[in-house]
Scaffold this active site. Structure first.
Site, PDB file in Angstrom:
ATOM      1  N   ASP A 112       0.809  -1.216   0.000  1.00 45.58           N
ATOM      2  CA  ASP A 112       0.000   0.000   0.000  1.00 45.58           C
ATOM      3  C   ASP A 112       0.845   1.271   0.000  1.00 45.58           C
ATOM      4  O   ASP A 112       2.063   1.229   0.184  1.00 45.58           O
ATOM      5  CB  ASP A 112      -0.970  -0.003   1.194  1.00 45.58           C
ATOM      6  CG  ASP A 112      -0.321  -0.511   2.480  1.00 45.58           C
ATOM      7  OD1 ASP A 112       0.912  -0.514   2.572  1.00 45.58           O
ATOM      8  OD2 ASP A 112      -1.054  -0.906   3.395  1.00 45.58           O
ATOM      9  N   ASP A 121      -7.896  -2.789  13.827  1.00 46.19           N
ATOM     10  CA  ASP A 121      -9.287  -3.055  13.449  1.00 46.19           C
ATOM     11  C   ASP A 121      -9.393  -4.286  12.536  1.00 46.19           C
ATOM     12  O   ASP A 121     -10.427  -4.540  11.940  1.00 46.19           O
ATOM     13  CB  ASP A 121      -9.897  -1.831  12.755  1.00 46.19           C
ATOM     14  CG  ASP A 121      -9.145  -1.442  11.483  1.00 46.19           C
ATOM     15  OD1 ASP A 121      -8.153  -2.122  11.117  1.00 46.19           O
ATOM     16  OD2 ASP A 121      -9.545  -0.450  10.839  1.00 46.19           O
ATOM     17  N   HIS A 124      -7.470  -4.790   9.812  1.00 48.38           N
ATOM     18  CA  HIS A 124      -7.125  -4.555   8.403  1.00 48.38           C
ATOM     19  C   HIS A 124      -5.828  -5.271   8.014  1.00 48.38           C
ATOM     20  O   HIS A 124      -4.948  -5.508   8.844  1.00 48.38           O
ATOM     21  CB  HIS A 124      -7.084  -3.052   8.053  1.00 48.38           C
ATOM     22  CG  HIS A 124      -5.971  -2.270   8.645  1.00 48.38           C
ATOM     23  ND1 HIS A 124      -6.156  -1.071   9.285  1.00 48.38           N
ATOM     24  CD2 HIS A 124      -4.627  -2.483   8.687  1.00 48.38           C
ATOM     25  CE1 HIS A 124      -5.000  -0.584   9.684  1.00 48.38           C
ATOM     26  NE2 HIS A 124      -4.043  -1.431   9.331  1.00 48.38           N
ATOM     27  N   GLU A 132      -9.787  -2.167   4.864  1.00 44.55           N
ATOM     28  CA  GLU A 132     -10.445  -1.842   6.123  1.00 44.55           C
ATOM     29  C   GLU A 132     -11.733  -2.647   6.279  1.00 44.55           C
ATOM     30  O   GLU A 132     -12.262  -3.176   5.298  1.00 44.55           O
ATOM     31  CB  GLU A 132     -10.777  -0.336   6.137  1.00 44.55           C
ATOM     32  CG  GLU A 132      -9.562   0.581   6.070  1.00 44.55           C
ATOM     33  CD  GLU A 132      -8.872   0.778   7.426  1.00 44.55           C
ATOM     34  OE1 GLU A 132      -9.091  -0.040   8.348  1.00 44.55           O
ATOM     35  OE2 GLU A 132      -8.103   1.751   7.555  1.00 44.55           O
TER      36      GLU A 132
END
Ligand code: F6R
Length: 243
Positions: free
Chosen positions: A67, A136, A138, A143
């Site tokens: 990313d 979370d 990810h 996400e």
């Protein structure tokens, strides 16, 4: 899923570097999927040491990073391009033309995401994908959401991710709000997936992701379905599971 327990961050990093080194030795022209963040820094340090000892040759290795922030220059020390060069690429003999990171300078999200998927396809996929785990759930910047997103795509970062990344910037306002991320398909099609996790703050999400249902609300849970998924963690990260 294979779980490998390490006493601490150093041991986790050494074990991960050993597996990556084995991949490079077995296939010198392999394609490594790489991650940024705090977790892999020690792994990259161990790989650099192996290279400096003459035990590892990166000259034929290609890399595709997971990313990059959208709208960031490569020279910006917070860009993932910069991070990878600072923490690994500048210290080993990887060829610059074999380094791939989504191009944060390209604001045309659709074009950049298509280009990146083609890069991965042209390599014939990824041999070993290294992952960290977001608080979370990810992976990359995939996400939590209503569905797994398959292709490389542009995401609006969750507030919790912006909070977590704030430590790298001078202020919260400077944390980019969007990023390009490899999608779930390229990650799941990687022939081997290696995730590293450390620290007490990851314990709850490790339990949810790998001992709960496979749901897009916890993106990492999809890795339970991967045929060659290795999870290496320290004692704190594994404190809520029986490892
Ligand atoms: C970074 C990435 C992220 C991180 C995750 C964990 O390229 O893809 O998914 O792996 O946010 O970050 P750290 O390691 O800083 O806890």
């Amino acid at each position: 899923m294979r779980i490998i327990k390490a006493a601490d961050y150093e041991e986790m990093s050494r074990k991960a570097a050993d597996l990556i080194a084995a991949q490079i030795l077995m296939k010198p022209d392999c394609v490594l999927g790489l991650a940024t963040g705090g977790t892999p820094v020690g792994t990259y340090r161990c790989l650099i040491e192996k290279y400096q000892r003459g035990d590892l040759d990166f000259s034929q290795v290609s890399s595709v990073n997971l990313d990059e922030y959208r709208g960031i220059d490569r020279e910006n020390p917070q860009s993932y391009w910069y991070f990878m060069h600072d923490n690994l690429f500048h210290h080993v003999n990887i060829s610059p033309e074999r380094i791939n990171v989504p191009d944060g300078r390209n604001l045309d999200a659709a074009a950049e995401c298509r280009r990146y998927d083609r890069v991965i396809e042209n390599y014939g996929g990824i041999d070993l994908q290294l992952l960290g785990l977001g608080l979370d759930g990810h992976i990359g910047f995939n996400e939590p959401g209503p569905a797994f997103v398959m292709d490389t795509h542009c995401v609006d970062l969750e507030e919790s991710t912006i909070d977590a990344n704030q430590r790298f910037f001078e202020s919260r306002e400077q944390v980019p709000r969007q990023a390009y991320t490899m999608g779930i398909r390229a990650i799941m099609q990687a022939r081997k997936v290696l995730m590293i996790v450390n620290g007490k703050n990851k314990a709850e999400i490790v339990r949810k992701a790998f001992f709960g249902p496979v749901v897009p609300e916890v993106p990492a849970s999809v890795l339970q379905m991967h045929p060659d998924f290795i999870l290496i963690g320290d004692e704190e990260a594994f404190s809520e599971i029986e490892a």
